[in-house]
Scaffold this motif. Structure first.
Motif, PDB file in Angstrom:
ATOM      1  N   THR A  16      13.014  26.422  46.906  1.00  0.00           N
ATOM      2  CA  THR A  16      12.672  26.396  48.330  1.00  0.00           C
ATOM      3  C   THR A  16      13.252  25.157  48.992  1.00  0.00           C
ATOM      4  O   THR A  16      13.110  24.050  48.471  1.00  0.00           O
ATOM      5  CB  THR A  16      11.145  26.423  48.531  1.00  0.00           C
TER       6      THR A  16
ATOM      7  N   ASN B 134      13.673  25.260  59.768  1.00  0.00           N
ATOM      8  CA  ASN B 134      14.083  26.351  58.891  1.00  0.00           C
ATOM      9  C   ASN B 134      13.463  26.170  57.521  1.00  0.00           C
ATOM     10  O   ASN B 134      13.373  25.063  57.001  1.00  0.00           O
ATOM     11  CB  ASN B 134      15.617  26.380  58.764  1.00  0.00           C
TER      12      ASN B 134
ATOM     13  N   LYS C 219      13.721  28.227  53.692  1.00  0.00           N
ATOM     14  CA  LYS C 219      14.381  29.300  52.951  1.00  0.00           C
ATOM     15  C   LYS C 219      13.908  29.273  51.508  1.00  0.00           C
ATOM     16  O   LYS C 219      13.935  28.220  50.853  1.00  0.00           O
ATOM     17  CB  LYS C 219      15.900  29.133  53.014  1.00  0.00           C
ATOM     18  N   HIS C 220      13.510  30.432  51.017  1.00  0.00           N
ATOM     19  CA  HIS C 220      13.072  30.551  49.632  1.00  0.00           C
ATOM     20  C   HIS C 220      14.003  31.496  48.892  1.00  0.00           C
ATOM     21  O   HIS C 220      14.204  32.641  49.305  1.00  0.00           O
ATOM     22  CB  HIS C 220      11.640  31.071  49.551  1.00  0.00           C
ATOM     23  N   ASN C 221      14.611  31.002  47.814  1.00  0.00           N
ATOM     24  CA  ASN C 221      15.482  31.813  46.980  1.00  0.00           C
ATOM     25  C   ASN C 221      14.676  32.341  45.790  1.00  0.00           C
ATOM     26  O   ASN C 221      14.342  31.583  44.871  1.00  0.00           O
ATOM     27  CB  ASN C 221      16.667  30.979  46.475  1.00  0.00           C
TER      28      ASN C 221
ATOM     29  N   PHE D   8      16.779  36.195  48.912  1.00  0.00           N
ATOM     30  CA  PHE D   8      16.138  35.090  49.624  1.00  0.00           C
ATOM     31  C   PHE D   8      15.390  35.606  50.845  1.00  0.00           C
ATOM     32  O   PHE D   8      15.640  36.699  51.362  1.00  0.00           O
ATOM     33  CB  PHE D   8      17.171  34.039  50.048  1.00  0.00           C
TER      34      PHE D   8
ATOM     35  N   SER E 172      14.275  33.877  54.650  1.00  0.00           N
ATOM     36  CA  SER E 172      14.544  32.716  55.499  1.00  0.00           C
ATOM     37  C   SER E 172      13.837  32.879  56.837  1.00  0.00           C
ATOM     38  O   SER E 172      13.834  33.970  57.422  1.00  0.00           O
ATOM     39  CB  SER E 172      16.058  32.569  55.716  1.00  0.00           C
TER      40      SER E 172
ATOM     41  N   ASP F 255      13.347  30.900  60.723  1.00  0.00           N
ATOM     42  CA  ASP F 255      13.802  29.889  61.675  1.00  0.00           C
ATOM     43  C   ASP F 255      12.974  29.959  62.944  1.00  0.00           C
ATOM     44  O   ASP F 255      12.601  31.052  63.401  1.00  0.00           O
ATOM     45  CB  ASP F 255      15.266  30.131  62.075  1.00  0.00           C
TER      46      ASP F 255
ATOM     47  N   ASP G  32      14.627  36.600  58.161  1.00  0.00           N
ATOM     48  CA  ASP G  32      15.681  37.367  57.497  1.00  0.00           C
ATOM     49  C   ASP G  32      15.389  37.468  56.007  1.00  0.00           C
ATOM     50  O   ASP G  32      14.992  36.485  55.359  1.00  0.00           O
ATOM     51  CB  ASP G  32      17.043  36.700  57.700  1.00  0.00           C
ATOM     52  N   TYR G  33      15.629  38.672  55.483  1.00  0.00           N
ATOM     53  CA  TYR G  33      15.454  38.920  54.056  1.00  0.00           C
ATOM     54  C   TYR G  33      16.712  39.580  53.516  1.00  0.00           C
ATOM     55  O   TYR G  33      17.238  40.528  54.109  1.00  0.00           O
ATOM     56  CB  TYR G  33      14.248  39.827  53.814  1.00  0.00           C
TER      57      TYR G  33
ATOM     58  N   ARG H  21      24.404  27.547  55.315  1.00  0.00           N
ATOM     59  CA  ARG H  21      23.377  28.582  55.434  1.00  0.00           C
ATOM     60  C   ARG H  21      21.996  28.001  55.181  1.00  0.00           C
ATOM     61  O   ARG H  21      21.022  28.416  55.810  1.00  0.00           O
ATOM     62  CB  ARG H  21      23.680  29.711  54.458  1.00  0.00           C
ATOM     63  N   ARG H  22      21.903  27.037  54.298  1.00  0.00           N
ATOM     64  CA  ARG H  22      20.603  26.432  54.008  1.00  0.00           C
ATOM     65  C   ARG H  22      20.034  25.730  55.231  1.00  0.00           C
ATOM     66  O   ARG H  22      18.860  25.826  55.531  1.00  0.00           O
ATOM     67  CB  ARG H  22      20.726  25.416  52.882  1.00  0.00           C
TER      68      ARG H  22
END
Length: 805
Positions: free
Chosen positions: A322, A373, A375-377, A383, A385, A387, A434-435, A802-803
């Motif tokens: 994350t 933001n 984001k969790h991978n 992932f 995300s 925002d 977003d997924y 992107r992160r």
């Protein structure tokens, strides 16, 4: 389907995906030829079909490693260590926990520290976009983002109407580091003109965006990617540029990055100053009771544009999977001008009066933006995300006019004072979720939702000084309030039909609720509509050097805030520029075919656009006799375009990139309820020549030509320009010195107008924003660069961008 239903569908879909997916671990051992485990060796997991990187790790003290949470698919493992030769595993299929055979590294030549730098070409054609690598262009040094765009293939910029078009199509959305600016077009051109090119890594032209992009923008997207580094420790770069061309220019920039363990702090600051003189010429002619009446104005402008631009960001890895980021962006842009306008009115070729207009204008734009933001991978290929953004813009545009009137003998008769003002605070909230999940090598799934809230209060005033009192002009004074909401949801599936063919299908839904109230006319805009936007992309890799891409995308262009928040700028007492709150949105259907052979590309595009929004259209107000320039809806615009890219290696020391574009455009509009149909073929070319004179000394020559083209119903003549630059590299310790001469021939002028005899309109205009400019730029890197060799400069920054965004 309303927004709540879309949200429920997204949550259900993500839940199903999360519960259905199973991931596995990969383990193994890396040793030398004596079977001793090698600690801290690099281990990379690659896809076996295209060798793309999936995940990486390093070995433990005994040479063992473990790569966790990998989805099923086909993979290979690569092991490497300094002083040893790389070794690859056999390809394997992952559908359960897997142990890779032991990789044995053989000793090779021990190397000193090596700097690996992939030199990118100036232009790169990718599957869905054209990439312009600005950092590799010498002539871009010391310039602005707007000047770089003006020299880019297929792009036309009309600074007077503040419009940007790609391949003959207006309605461009500009992004910075993959984030939409949500800025009014007038402020956007101002911002690009104040953004130094030395802080830009690349510019991406995306003409047929997929479903995860907003449906806004019939011409597509321009994504400006700013420089960002990911080395450990503190590092960065700075540049200082000074130029002259009928006035001084100055562009200075510094960017930095500090990375330690789980924290990354980065930022940039840019300052620009431009005092180059400009000249405009406008004229109109019409027939009244058999007499030919004409008005001509020559405007000499002495502008000054000063810009401060700041970006600060912080990324924190809260866990192994994350990352959380905060980004603050701000700029302070002040454009001021003193101008003298000489106007001559005539009848049948004989002067009837003269007017001298002295005016001063300030266009002040301030902005601050905040982004959060997270984001969790779940895995490398899955992932989630989120925002949220807050954007605040403040526009202030006061202008004073001092008009002196003379009779036909140029004898002074009287004078008047006039002032106008425009204040527009604009606030925007944006949130999106977003997924994305790559289920296997052949199947990828994406969904998302988004909400946007826009609000402004616009106050436009025009006052005449009468009897020592300022008296408002009721025909040009206006107060308005905009309240707009946009909700969207999308889904997309990417599927590999076979090893050489892939398809991506997307569907986006956007619902818009827009209301504009004025104090003079009540509610002038009250729109509530929802539209589906499909998109389809097909890629066929025929062989290693030849590929074909097919694309279809439906798009929308909404009226800009600048048009919905009307403004008034006078060229002379009877000619001015204004907004148009009655504009309707334009809808387009775009088709594209790309053929890529090695580094060559050939692209065909066709766009069918209804209710096209054309800027800077001319209209005569019958009640006042004034000539008004404003945006207007056309009936339709049909555009067919062909683009050819030819990189040519003349010698090892001489390389060229040549881009050619042909556009056939048909426009239908109405004037006084009479239909007007216009058709025009336009040819443009862009060529760049790079010369390697020695290891440290290089040169670049670039030129462009844009043939006659339409701006709505107005036709403008060809424009061409030539630029040259030289670069001396003094080594990593002492930096780089660049000399550039832009607009070498002093030829970049926009000349054209409207000639419609049946509508009794004939105008001719010349706008000269540019002049020959000499610039010297010094740039240098600083800080820790020792880890450069460990990452691929070609693609290493993509995931980082992107992160953050």
């Amino acid at each position: 389907m309303d927004f709540k239903q879309l949200l429920k569908l997204l949550i259900i879909t993500i839940s199903l995906q999360l519960s259905a997916q199973e991931n596995f671990d990969i383990s193994g051992l890396i040793t030398d030829i004596d079977n001793n485990g090698i600690s801290f060796a690099n281990v990379l997991l690659l896809r076996s079909n295209d060798s793309t990187l999936v995940k990486g790790t390093i070995t433990d003290d005994d040479g063992s490693y473990k790569i966790e949470n990998i989805s099923n698919g086909n993979y290979i493992v690569m092991g490497s260590y300094v002083g040893f030769q790389k070794t690859y595993s056999k390809p394997f299929v992952l559908n359960n926990t897997y142990t890779v055979e032991t990789l044995v590294l053989k000793e090779g030549n021990q190397l000193d520290e090596v700097l690996i730098k992939a030199e990118k070409p100036l232009y790169q054609q990718k599957v869905d976009r054209m990439v312009i690598n600005v950092e590799n262009s010498i002539v871009s040094a010391g310039g602005t983002a707007l000047e770089v765009l003006e020299r880019s293939p297929g792009i036309n910029i009309n600074r007077q109407s503040n419009s940007i078009s790609i391949v003959g199509k207006e309605g461009v959305v500009v992004m910075i580091n993959d984030k939409i600016s949500y800025m009014p077009t007038s402020g956007l051109v101002q911002m690009l003109e104040g953004m130094t090119a030395d802080n830009i890594e690349s510019i991406e032209l995306i003409t047929t965006p997929p479903a995860n992009f907003d449906a806004e923008g019939n011409a597509g997207y321009i994504n400006i990617v700013l420089k960002k580094r990911t080395d450990l420790g503190l590092n960065g770069s700075y540049s200082v540029a000074l130029g002259y061309g009928k006035g001084i220019t100055n562009n200075d920039n510094i960017n930095f990055n500090y990375r330690k363990k789980s924290v990354n702090f980065y930022g940039s600051y840019g300052f620009s100053l431009d005092e180059r003189a400009q000249q405009f010429k406008t004229s109109r002619e019409f027939i009244d009771n058999g007499d030919v009446l004409a008005s001509k104005t020559v405007t000499d402008r002495e502008p000054q544009q000063r810009n401060h631009n700041l970006r600060l960001g912080l990324d924190i890895n809260t866990s192994e999977k994350t990352i959380m980021g905060i980004l603050v962006s701000a700029f302070d842009n002040r454009w001021s001008m003193d101008a003298v306008n000489n106007n001559i009115n005539s009848e049948n070729g004989n002067p009837t009066s003269f007017v001298i207009l002295d005016n001063d204008e300030i266009n002040y734009l301030k902005h601050i933006g905040l982004n959060y933001n997270i984001k969790h991978n779940f895995t490398e290929d899955k992932f989630l995300s989120f925002d949220i953004d807050y954007l605040n813009y403040e526009f202030d545009n006061p202008t004073n006019y001092r008009n002196s009137f003379f009779d036909e003998n140029n004898t002074f008769s009287n004078s008047e004072l006039l002032r106008s003002g425009k204040e527009t605070p604009l606030k925007t909230w944006v949130s999106k979720l977003d997924y994305s999940n790559r289920i296997n090598d052949n199947l990828k799934f994406e969904v998302g939702i988004k909400g946007v809230k826009n609000n402004f209060e616009n106050d436009v005033s025009v006052d005449n000084f009468e009897n020592n009192v300022w008296v408002p002009d009721p025909t040009l004074t206006n107060k308005s309030v905009l309240d707009e909401s946009i909700y969207a949801g999308y889904g997309a599936v990417e599927y590999g039909i076979d090893e050489k063919t892939s398809i991506k299908v997307g569907l986006r839904y956007e619902h818009t609720d827009s209301k504009l109230d004025t104090d003079t006319q009540g509610t002038v805009v009250d729109r509530n509509y929802g539209i589906w936007f499909p998109s389809v992309f097909i890629n066929r890799q025929i062989n290693d050097t030849l590929s074909v891409n097919l694309a279809y995308s439906k798009r929308i262009t909404r009226p800009t805030f600048n048009d919905l928040a009307p403004f008034v700028i006078f060229f002379d007492p009877n000619t001015f520029l204004s907004g148009n709150a009655s504009l309707q949105p334009a809808i387009s259907n775009a088709f594209k075919v790309d053929v890529n052979y090695k580094s060559y590309f050939l692209s065909f595009q066709y766009t069918n656009e209804d209710s096209s929004i054309a800027n800077f259209q001319e209209r005569i107000d019958e009640a006042t006799g004034r000539l008004i320039f404003e945006a207007a809806n056309l009936d339709y615009t049909r555009t067919f375009g062909v683009t050819l890219g030819l990189p040519i290696k003349v010698f090892d020391w001489w390389r060229t990139q040549n881009n050619f574009t042909f556009i056939k455009q048909k426009v239908r509009t109405f004037y006084d309820d009479e239909p007007i149909e216009l058709s025009l073929g336009n040819f443009s070319a862009n060529t760049t020549h790079s010369f390697k004179i020695s290891e440290k000394f290089t040169a670049e020559l670039s030129g462009f030509y844009n043939g006659p083209s339409f701006f709505g119903s107005a036709k403008y003549n060809e424009v061409y320009g030539l630029n040259i630059g030289f670069q001396q590299n003094f080594g990593e310790k002492w930096g780089t010195l660049k000399l550039s001469i832009n607009d070498l021939l002093d030829s970049v002028k926009f000349t054209g107008g409207t000639d419609l005899p049946e509508q009794n309109i004939k105008t001719n205009n010349t706008f000269d924003f540019s002049n020959r400019t000499f610039a010297v730029t010094y740039s240098r890197n600083f800080g820790n660069n020792k880890l450069k060799s460990s990452r691929n400069r070609e693609t290493g920054s993509e995931e980082e961008r992107r992160r953050v965004n």
